[in-house]
Design an enzyme around this catalytic site. Structure first.
Site, PDB file in Angstrom:
ATOM      1  N   HIS A 130     -17.989 -33.877  71.466  1.00 39.26           N
ATOM      2  CA  HIS A 130     -18.366 -34.612  70.257  1.00 39.26           C
ATOM      3  C   HIS A 130     -19.898 -34.592  70.160  1.00 39.26           C
ATOM      4  CE1 HIS A 130     -19.069 -38.331  67.892  1.00 39.26           C
ATOM      5  NE2 HIS A 130     -17.836 -38.197  67.449  1.00 39.26           N
ATOM      6  N   ASP A 207     -17.223 -38.704  79.027  1.00 42.64           N
ATOM      7  CA  ASP A 207     -17.094 -39.335  77.716  1.00 42.64           C
ATOM      8  C   ASP A 207     -15.634 -39.768  77.594  1.00 42.64           C
ATOM      9  OD1 ASP A 207     -16.593 -39.925  75.101  1.00 42.64           O
ATOM     10  OD2 ASP A 207     -17.612 -38.178  74.267  1.00 42.64           O
ATOM     11  N   GLN A 210     -12.013 -41.049  73.984  1.00 44.62           N
ATOM     12  CA  GLN A 210     -10.589 -40.787  73.686  1.00 44.62           C
ATOM     13  C   GLN A 210      -9.763 -40.840  74.971  1.00 44.62           C
ATOM     14  OE1 GLN A 210      -9.754 -40.716  70.622  1.00 44.62           O
ATOM     15  NE2 GLN A 210     -11.589 -40.073  69.521  1.00 44.62           N
ATOM     16  N   LYS A 233     -11.960 -48.126  69.465  1.00 49.80           N
ATOM     17  CA  LYS A 233     -10.880 -47.128  69.524  1.00 49.80           C
ATOM     18  C   LYS A 233      -9.735 -47.617  70.409  1.00 49.80           C
ATOM     19  CE  LYS A 233     -14.017 -43.168  69.101  1.00 49.80           C
ATOM     20  NZ  LYS A 233     -13.971 -42.798  67.700  1.00 49.80           N
ATOM     21  N   CYS A 372     -17.193 -34.681  63.715  1.00 52.24           N
ATOM     22  CA  CYS A 372     -18.385 -34.781  64.592  1.00 52.24           C
ATOM     23  C   CYS A 372     -18.283 -33.808  65.759  1.00 52.24           C
ATOM     24  CB  CYS A 372     -18.603 -36.205  65.098  1.00 52.24           C
ATOM     25  SG  CYS A 372     -18.838 -37.391  63.789  1.00 52.24           S
TER      26      CYS A 372
HETATM   27  N1  C6P Z   1     -14.967 -39.957  67.428  1.00 50.70           N
HETATM   28  C1  C6P Z   1     -13.523 -39.413  65.578  1.00 50.70           C
HETATM   29  O1  C6P Z   1     -13.053 -39.586  64.450  1.00 50.70           O
HETATM   30  P1  C6P Z   1     -18.559 -43.889  68.676  1.00 50.70           P
HETATM   31  O2  C6P Z   1     -18.731 -43.436  67.255  1.00 50.70           O
HETATM   32  O3  C6P Z   1     -19.887 -44.029  69.354  1.00 50.70           O
HETATM   33  O4  C6P Z   1     -17.683 -45.063  68.822  1.00 50.70           O
HETATM   34  O5  C6P Z   1     -17.781 -42.714  69.438  1.00 50.70           O
HETATM   35  C2  C6P Z   1     -18.350 -41.449  69.522  1.00 50.70           C
HETATM   36  C3  C6P Z   1     -17.393 -40.480  70.143  1.00 50.70           C
HETATM   37  C4  C6P Z   1     -17.727 -39.885  71.337  1.00 50.70           C
HETATM   38  N2  C6P Z   1     -16.883 -39.048  71.957  1.00 50.70           N
HETATM   39  C5  C6P Z   1     -15.687 -38.746  71.446  1.00 50.70           C
HETATM   40  C6  C6P Z   1     -14.773 -37.826  72.199  1.00 50.70           C
HETATM   41  C7  C6P Z   1     -15.297 -39.309  70.223  1.00 50.70           C
HETATM   42  O6  C6P Z   1     -14.097 -39.001  69.731  1.00 50.70           O
HETATM   43  C8  C6P Z   1     -16.180 -40.181  69.543  1.00 50.70           C
HETATM   44  C9  C6P Z   1     -15.813 -40.748  68.207  1.00 50.70           C
HETATM   45  C10 C6P Z   1     -14.490 -40.427  66.146  1.00 50.70           C
HETATM   46  O7  C6P Z   1     -13.220 -38.440  66.267  1.00 50.70           O
HETATM   47  C11 C6P Z   1     -15.566 -40.776  65.180  1.00 50.70           C
HETATM   48  S1  C6P Z   1     -16.641 -39.439  64.839  1.00 50.70           S
END
Ligand code: C6P
Length: 414
Positions: A130, A207, A210, A233, A372
């Site tokens: 991401h 990370d 997910q 999430k 993203c």
């Molecule tokens: N992915 C998606 O629709 P934040 O925005 O900081 O809470 O998470 C960022 C992030 C980092 N790593 C992974 C693997 C992610 O999936 C995400 C967030 C969302 O896929 C929003 S772009």
């Protein structure tokens, strides 16, 4: 016997989520929410925790010598302990509350990275990261003259461990890899990767945006040095996320932000830092959100994370099978059974935004775009994709509705 949810369990789980009762029906159609990878829906216990804090316990933490503030402090610190227990950290001192995964990774890049990464050092990422696990390292690499290497994926969307092994022969300082791809649904062998990286002398960041919402997570078992995730999430509120870091590393790192609460004492000349984790929590934190994240964790624990994982896997297997009935669909990522509850796809010659619009007219929410993860889409040879992602409240019927919606889109766009 595989632990999973029965259909009647899901009926009960859905009753815990007010949005499924309160969202107005669209053209008489009920909401089908298939975008939990972007953010999950919230159960009443989380919404109530926010309401209850503001109506019964609201005060700042670590500041007031009066009952209300002391109680707020205890609740806020308890939330750190719940998180520590949920991911099996050794101590709540290893749990830093931040805004989200993005901030957690940036904290490591700015604090650990600026101290430990130098000219010519190698940072290993993967092609499925991401933007949050790419851009902070690009900023750091540009500033320090470090080099980023991307571990390749194969045509099934799985990480090439052999390529990782090759990269690890270089002057590697950091390996930062996602636990599950937010596009491909690929689940990476993070324990094996951590062990390989440690043997090569590298520090490891996972990370877990997910990861932790969808499977049992044990940071001590994985062995990673840092683990980042977002509350929103995993049924929690927005504005709260977590950085787990091994105590020795966090102790050794300079603060990320300076201000109130992260200090022990300040003079006109200098300051001494507070104990962990407060050293990294400058200013008034997201108190209510932190406490409500604790409630989300209580809720997930009551369901059982093994069941959560297995149920989502079942949904993904069912969906992968049914999606094959849609004409000219291209699905990205590993085969059914080898992935989490995220499925990205394209209908040939139909733009993902058009696919999402047709589904929206059926009150089905999916995500369309690059999610993203633009470099990954470049690797896949497409600019965008449609993505359905599942969580504990989704059903087989909803997947059938998705498939019917896609057939409708296919018909409309030829
Ligand atoms: N992915 C998606 O629709 P934040 O925005 O900081 O809470 O998470 C960022 C992030 C980092 N790593 C992974 C693997 C992610 O999936 C995400 C967030 C969302 O896929 C929003 S772009």
């Amino acid at each position: 016997m595989i632990e999973t949810f029965k259909p009647e369990d899901i009926i009960n789980i859905r009753k815990d989520f007010p949005i499924f009762n309160n969202f107005d029906k669209l053209n008489g159609k009920k909401l089908i929410y298939l975008d939990s990878a972007a953010t999950s829906q919230k159960p009443s216990v989380v919404i109530d925790a926010l309401h209850s804090f503001y109506s019964k316990s609201n005060a700042n933490v670590h500041r007031g010598i009066y009952t209300l503030s002391e109680e707020a402090t205890i609740k806020y610190e308890e939330a750190h302990k719940k998180v520590a227990g949920f991911i099996n950290a050794k101590s709540f001192r290893e749990i830093v509350f931040v805004r989200n995964t993005t901030e957690a990774i940036n904290l490591v890049a700015y604090s650990w990275g600026r101290k430990n990464i130098g000219k010519g050092d190698v940072i290993i990422l993967s092609q499925m990261e991401h933007h949050s696990n790419i851009v902070p390292w690009q900023l750091l690499a540009r500033e320090k003259g470090a080099v980023i290497k991307y571990t390749e994926i194969d045509d099934k969307g799985k990480l090439r461990i052999d390529k990782l092994e090759n990269h690890l022969k270089e002057k590697v300082k950091l390996v930062a890899i996602t636990q599950m791809s937010n596009v491909l649904g690929t689940i990476n062998p993070v324990k094996e990767i951590t062990s390989m990286a440690h043997k090569a002398g590298a520090t490891v960041l996972i990370d877990g945006a997910q990861g932790v919402p969808h499977e049992p997570t044990d940071v001590q078992d994985i062995g990673c040095d840092f683990y980042a995730f977002s509350g929103h999430k995993m049924l929690g509120p927005t504005g709260i996320g977590v950085l787990y870091g091994k105590k020795e590393l966090l102790n050794d790192m300079p603060p990320f932000l300076g201000g109130g609460d992260m200090i022990k004492s300040v003079s006109f000349e200098e300051a001494r830092w507070n104990d962990l984790p407060w050293k990294f929590e400058a200013g008034t934190p997201a108190i209510a959100e932190g406490i409500a994240l604790g409630s989300a964790i209580d809720y997930l624990k009551s369901l059982g994370m093994a069941k959560v994982k297995n149920y989502e896997k079942e949904l993904a297997i069912y969906a992968m099978d049914k999606l094959r009935d849609v004409d000219s669909i291209e699905i990205y990522g590993p085969p059914a059974g080898e992935r989490g509850g995220i499925i990205s796809f394209n209908l040939k010659d139909v733009h993902p935004h058009d696919v999402a619009s047709v589904l929206s007219s059926e009150n089905i929410a999916i995500r369309a775009g690059h999610h993203c993860a633009q470099p990954l889409h470049d690797r896949l040879g497409v600019t965008a994709s449609s993505r359905a992602s599942f969580y504990i409240y989704n059903t087989i019927d909803e997947i059938d509705a998705l498939v019917n919606g896609l057939k409708k889109a296919r018909k409309i766009y030829g």
